[in-house]
Structure formats: structure tokens, C-alpha cells
Motif scaffolding. Sequence first.
Motif, mmCIF file in Angstrom:
data_model
loop_
_atom_site.group_PDB
_atom_site.id
_atom_site.type_symbol
_atom_site.label_atom_id
_atom_site.label_comp_id
_atom_site.label_asym_id
_atom_site.label_seq_id
_atom_site.Cartn_x
_atom_site.Cartn_y
_atom_site.Cartn_z
ATOM 1 N N ASP A 1 0.839 -1.205 0.000
ATOM 2 C CA ASP A 1 0.000 0.000 0.000
ATOM 3 C C ASP A 1 0.870 1.250 0.000
ATOM 4 N N VAL A 2 1.941 1.208 0.759
ATOM 5 C CA VAL A 2 2.843 2.359 0.871
ATOM 6 C C VAL A 2 3.678 2.520 -0.400
ATOM 7 N N ASP A 3 4.156 1.410 -0.951
ATOM 8 C CA ASP A 3 5.019 1.452 -2.137
ATOM 9 C C ASP A 3 4.639 0.346 -3.108
#
Length: 56
Positions: A8-10
Motif C-alpha cells: 500500500d505504501v510502495d
Amino acid sequence: MSIGVLLDVDPTLNQIADLPPEWEAERTEVGGDWQATGIATDNLRPNKTPDGNGGY
């Protein structure tokens, strides 16, 4: 942290999710292109340690 949260972050981590064993990937900056390379395995064997005798 779960892999789902990391993705989700990267989301670009998906680009390197299928690296073969004994390979690594790095990039020079966030959002940059991943560069994948094979790594030397001699240094990863349990009997290959800094003092040469199985210890550190």
C-alpha cells in the motif's frame, strides 16, 4: 508490518516480487528504477564467517 501494508505504501515493490532466490534489488531514490543483481552466496554459508572458524 505486513506485506500488504508495504505494498500500500510502495506499490512498486510488486516489480521485484518475483526475484529469484539469491537476488537483491535496490534503487537510488524513492520512485526510481529498481536494479536487480545476483548476490554472492559464499559469504552467506554458515561456515563462512569473519574469523573463518564459524564465529565472529
